[in-house]
Design an enzyme around this catalytic site. Structure first.
Site, short mmCIF file in Angstrom:
data_model
loop_
_atom_site.label_atom_id
_atom_site.label_comp_id
_atom_site.label_asym_id
_atom_site.label_seq_id
_atom_site.Cartn_x
_atom_site.Cartn_y
_atom_site.Cartn_z
N ARG A 46 27.77 31.90 46.42
CA ARG A 46 28.51 32.75 45.19
C ARG A 46 29.37 33.73 45.85
O ARG A 46 30.15 34.35 45.10
CB ARG A 46 27.21 33.12 44.34
CG ARG A 46 27.53 34.08 43.09
CD ARG A 46 26.61 33.98 41.94
NE ARG A 46 25.26 34.30 42.26
CZ ARG A 46 24.74 35.10 42.86
NH1 ARG A 46 25.25 36.06 43.09
NH2 ARG A 46 23.33 34.96 43.20
N TYR A 98 45.46 35.97 23.15
CA TYR A 98 44.81 34.81 22.91
C TYR A 98 43.56 34.88 22.30
O TYR A 98 42.77 35.99 22.52
CB TYR A 98 44.47 34.33 24.54
CG TYR A 98 43.56 33.10 24.40
CD1 TYR A 98 43.67 31.95 23.80
CD2 TYR A 98 42.31 33.50 25.11
CE1 TYR A 98 42.78 30.99 24.03
CE2 TYR A 98 41.38 32.36 25.28
CZ TYR A 98 41.55 31.26 24.47
OH TYR A 98 40.60 30.04 24.46
N ASP A 170 47.64 40.17 31.33
CA ASP A 170 47.66 38.66 31.46
C ASP A 170 48.78 37.84 31.74
O ASP A 170 49.81 37.77 30.63
CB ASP A 170 46.72 38.16 30.30
CG ASP A 170 46.32 36.69 30.05
OD1 ASP A 170 47.15 36.01 30.73
OD2 ASP A 170 45.54 36.08 29.26
N LYS A 195 45.64 27.04 33.07
CA LYS A 195 47.21 26.58 32.33
C LYS A 195 48.19 26.33 33.49
O LYS A 195 47.92 25.42 34.34
CB LYS A 195 47.64 27.76 31.41
CG LYS A 195 46.29 28.30 30.38
CD LYS A 195 46.41 27.32 29.49
CE LYS A 195 44.71 27.14 29.00
NZ LYS A 195 43.98 28.62 28.60
C1 LIG Z 1 46.80 33.82 27.62
C2 LIG Z 1 45.59 33.31 27.89
N1 LIG Z 1 44.64 33.87 28.59
C3 LIG Z 1 43.54 33.47 28.63
C4 LIG Z 1 42.94 32.42 28.41
C5 LIG Z 1 41.53 31.90 28.68
O1 LIG Z 1 41.48 31.15 29.70
P1 LIG Z 1 40.49 30.00 29.97
O2 LIG Z 1 40.37 29.01 28.88
O3 LIG Z 1 40.64 29.70 31.19
O4 LIG Z 1 39.07 30.67 29.95
C6 LIG Z 1 43.92 31.38 27.61
C7 LIG Z 1 43.51 30.13 27.28
O5 LIG Z 1 43.81 29.49 26.55
C8 LIG Z 1 45.06 32.16 27.33
O6 LIG Z 1 45.88 31.12 26.91
#
Ligand SMILES: Cc1ncc(COP(=O)(O)O)c(C=O)c1O
Ligand SMILES: Cc1ncc(COP(=O)(O)O)c(C=O)c1O
Lengths: 377, 441
Positions: A46, A98, A170, A195
């Protein structure tokens, strides 16, 4: 080094014991120690894993960051960011982030005493107005999901400097190939590597990147203390994917540009949102801040009935959540990714029932256009 | 960094000979002259097809030394390219050689690649292979359908009477090949007796026309039998089965004397049947370390099931090496022993259901298996064996379908014969399903 060179080499020196050119999958949960308190720098899976380390160095290099800290999902990465603040602190966040990020902050962390203001961060005045004495962090998504609104990173940096705030971006939608927030003075970048970075729709993952040693130390501590670490195999798969990130992003961008143009010219489409279109409200900022426009397009088909028709009739596009994969996906934000946001909030953000989000893949673009054309007939 | 850096291991100087095989099978040789992965506890999964060479000179050295251990001795290998060798396969090979009491092992992509590999190094056009009548179907297919193309003759005989070798022997005989217990009917062949006969034959032969004994030990696994201890020259395995143990990975291996390692490496390199590093890793990490535990449990269950079938009125006969009324029992007792010397009759059972005519018996067998396929929770109609799940199959139409119906009897296979490969289920549950399946007939 250039982006593609880093993508292929950064963090990936041939294995010291065997010369293996590709990093092994260090599938071990624990490490034998030489004596009490004496080890080779690795104690427990970990805390340390060599495959994970290789991935962290690799993506950090792509973002022009010093430190990368990998997580089991994008949301786990976001959760670690919230560990930079304390109960009673205030966070300003982009209003149409998101849905899962919104849920994590508003429905979970609010109960732990964090305060959130949901702000249209594309508007500097609104950010400034939201700053309170207890504000500690600004959380930005640019472009946003699914409305593709942009925030000026230079301005955010200025505000953060003035009020001594931590800036977080992000960067999932753009990837470092098209946008490197750290170069604009942003403190922390994060990704859902699920993604574009992994790009093949077979791994869930996240990562945080920073140049700030204090932030790194804190997030590294949280990575181990909370424990949402990615598996060595997932790290290895993601490492395999970053090697083609540049070529994939180029093609996502090319295809999306063509499809955005096609949709704009179709009378059945009420509105097309794509940062690469001249009529996008932040077109000039997009040109300044990003080196491409990405693979995400949002379009309004007027009402639920018309949207449903498209969603149900496409064949090459797959109806599904997530984005950024080599295969094209289509989704309905109001009922899928953003269903956790109350209807009134949703409509305020422009997420209407007629809205469709396209994650344009890297198939032959003629097939994708023909698919939408057929669905619209 | 170069390969000749010697990493000092904390455990390198432990005398491991004083520990039992049940323990060795877990630790294997992750500390060897070649590398030290003991620090990782679990070895990394090698995931690179190619390896960085420090210089042209060193690269050239690697190529010259590859498969030339006779000339250059046993160095830490210079890894070049996965098909020639990489750490996971090498580690697995060291451990396999160790548990089979051989001097070396070479892994292959499947049991069949291992079998064709060892027969490939032992024979040339014009040579002959003597084998037992009953063998795994694809081995029969290899010997019967492919070897005539290379002008290699196959001579199948009844090796349960080892003296039969003398009748089949010619100047051209190079190999005596068998499985014990045999697939699917569990014939037991006396390894030591075959050794004695072959020794007698080899007395008058030089190194070039010597006869070698090759035994497929897949059914027993090294837990139940180490044929090299009884005189086999080579052991082959389908690692896909009991050694892999979970039904997730294909693999094969040849185990034998050190002097054959180079040529086995060469045939593997040029014919290309190389084990995937990821398969090697999972066999090394999950398969071998749990072999003793799994086999112990499966043997215990198999004994119970065999006794149940043996006393069931609908069953004509049961072949299981652990049953005293089984014709191979005495020999099995001698050579099928676990690491501590206890009788270990294996996890496979072969039986035939009664019928007034052979056709009716076959039909009853079909009913039984179809019932299992539809209704049994603990048994799966599927080929393969040595799985966590109990697998039931019909050799005549599945694993041994290469044998034409009129030849089945010659090959020791009953038209309605049923093979059960015991898994790790609770034996009571297996008995429940078996009872219901038999009642359905
Ligand atoms: C812009 C964005 N940030 C964060 C996330 C969350 O990521 P995860 O699904 O890998 O936890 C997503 C997922 O759809 C996203 O589109
Ligand atoms: C006794 C025996 N030997 C060899 C093989 C062939 O092994 P593989 O399927 O791994 O090629 C089998 C497979 O069923 C077998 O049962």
């Amino acid at each position: 080094m250039g982006f593609s060179t880093d993508a292929i080499h950064a963090g990936q020196i041939p294995d010291p014991t065997t010369g293996a050119v590709i990093t092994p999958i260090y599938q071990t949960s624990t490490y034998a120690q030489d004596a009490l308190g004496v080890n080779k720098g690795y104690e427990y899976g970990r805390t340390h894993n060599l495959t994970r380390e290789a991935l962290e160095k690799n993506i950090a290099a792509l973002e022009k960051g010093k430190y990368g800290i990998a997580f089991a999902s994008g949301l786990a990465a976001i959760q670690s960011i919230l560990g930079l603040v304390k109960s009673g602190d205030h966070i300003i966040a982009t209003e149409n982030v998101y849905g899962g990020t919104y849920r994590l902050m508003e429905l979970i962390f609010k109960d732990y005493g964090l305060e959130f203001s949901w702000v249209d961060t594309s508007n500097v005045v609104k950010i400034r107005k939201a700053v309170r004495p207890n504000t500690k962090l600004i959380y930005i998504e640019t472009p946003t999901n699914p409305m593709l609104r942009l925030t000026d990173l230079r301005t955010v940096k200025g505000i953060c400097k003035k009020y001594d705030l931590i800036s977080v971006v992000d960067n999932t939608f753009m990837t470092p190939y098209f946008q490197k927030p750290l170069l604009f003075g942003i403190d922390v970048v994060l990704h859902s590597t699920t993604k574009y970075i992994n790009g093949h729709s077979d791994v869930i993952g996240g990562i945080v990147i920073t140049n700030n040693p204090k932030i790194h130390e804190r997030i590294r501590y949280l990575q181990n203390a909370i424990g949402a670490v990615p598996s060595p195999f997932d790290c290895w798969l993601t490492l395999r994917a970053t090697k083609t990130l540049a070529v994939r992003m180029k093609q996502h961008n090319e295809n999306a540009k063509r499809i955005a143009k096609f949709l704009s010219e179709n009378p059945k489409v009420k509105k097309v949102i794509y940062p690469g279109l001249r009529n996008h409200p932040h077109y000039s900022l997009a040109k300044r801040q990003m080196s491409g426009y990405g693979g995400m397009i949002t379009a309004d088909f007027g009402d639920l009935k018309s949207a449903k028709k498209v969603l149900n009739r496409v064949k090459v596009f797959t109806l599904g959540e997530s984005l950024g994969g080599v295969e094209s996906l289509i989704s309905h934000p109001a009922s899928m990714t953003h269903a956790s946001i109350p209807k009134r909030e949703r409509e305020k953000l422009g997420i209407t029932e007629g809205l469709i989000r396209f994650s344009v893949g890297i198939e032959d673009v003629e097939d994708l256009i023909a698919d939408i054309e057929h669905a619209l007939k | 960094m170069s390969n000749n850096v010697k990493i000092k291991s904390r455990k390198a100087d432990i005398d491991d000979t004083k520990y039992s095989m049940d323990t060795h099978i877990i630790y294997g040789k992750d500390v060897s002259d070649k590398w030290d992965y003991s620090h990782h506890v679990t070895a990394p999964i090698s995931s690179s097809t190619t390896f960085r060479l420090d210089s042209v000179e060193r690269g050239a050295q690697g190529f010259t030394q590859f498969a030339h251990t006779e000339e250059f001795g046993e160095h830490a290998p210079i890894f070049i390219y996965d098909r020639l060798g990489e750490p996971n396969k090498d580690m697995l090979e060291e451990n396999l050689a160790y548990v089979e009491k051989g001097e070396m092992a070479v892994s292959f992509s499947s049991g069949m690649a291992a079998i064709s590999g060892v027969l490939g190094i032992l024979t040339v056009a014009g040579d002959e292979i003597i084998s037992h009548n009953t063998l795994y179907g694809c081995t029969i297919s290899l010997l019967k359908n492919w070897y005539p193309r290379y002008n290699i003759k196959w001579n199948p005989i009844d090796l349960t009477i080892p003296e039969n070798i003398f009748n089949a022997l010619t100047e051209k005989t190079r190999v005596v090949y068998f499985e014990t217990p045999s697939n699917p009917n569990l014939d037991i062949i006396d390894i030591a007796a075959v050794r004695k006969i072959v020794d007698q034959i080899n007395k008058s032969r030089g190194d070039k026309n010597k006869v070698y004994i090759v035994i497929d030990n897949t059914f027993s696994t090294p837990y139940c039998q180490r044929p090299i201890e009884f005189g086999a020259d080579f052991v082959v395995h389908s690692l896909t089965k009991g050694i892999g143990g979970f039904g997730t990975d294909m693999g094969g291996a040849v185990i034998g004397k050190k002097k054959f390692r180079d040529i086995l490496h060469l045939i593997r390199k040029d014919f290309g049947g190389v084990l995937s590093a990821k398969n090697a890793w999972s066999i090394l990490t999950y398969g071998l370390p749990s072999l003793a535990l799994r086999q112990k449990q499966q043997i215990k269950t198999a004994m119970q099931i065999a006794e149940f079938l043996n006393s069931n009125s609908k069953v004509e006969f049961v072949n299981y090496p652990g049953l005293p009324n089984f014709r191979g029992y005495e020999t099995a007792r001698k050579q099928m022993v676990d690491f501590s010397g206890n009788f270990a009759p294996g996890a496979l059972i072969y039986f035939v259901i009664k019928g007034n005519t052979p056709a009716e018996s076959k039909d009853n067998g079909r009913k039984f298996m179809d019932y299992v396929a539809d209704n049994a929770y603990t048994m799966t109609l599927a080929v393969s064996l040595g799985h966590t799940r109990t697998l039931v199959e019909h050799p005549a139409s599945m694993t041994h379908s290469v044998v034409p119906p009129e030849e089945l009897a010659n090959r020791g296979i009953d038209a309605g014969g049923i093979r059960i490969a015991i898994g790790l289920e609770n034996p009571d549950d297996l008995l429940l399903d078996l009872d219901e399946a038999l009642k359905s007939i």
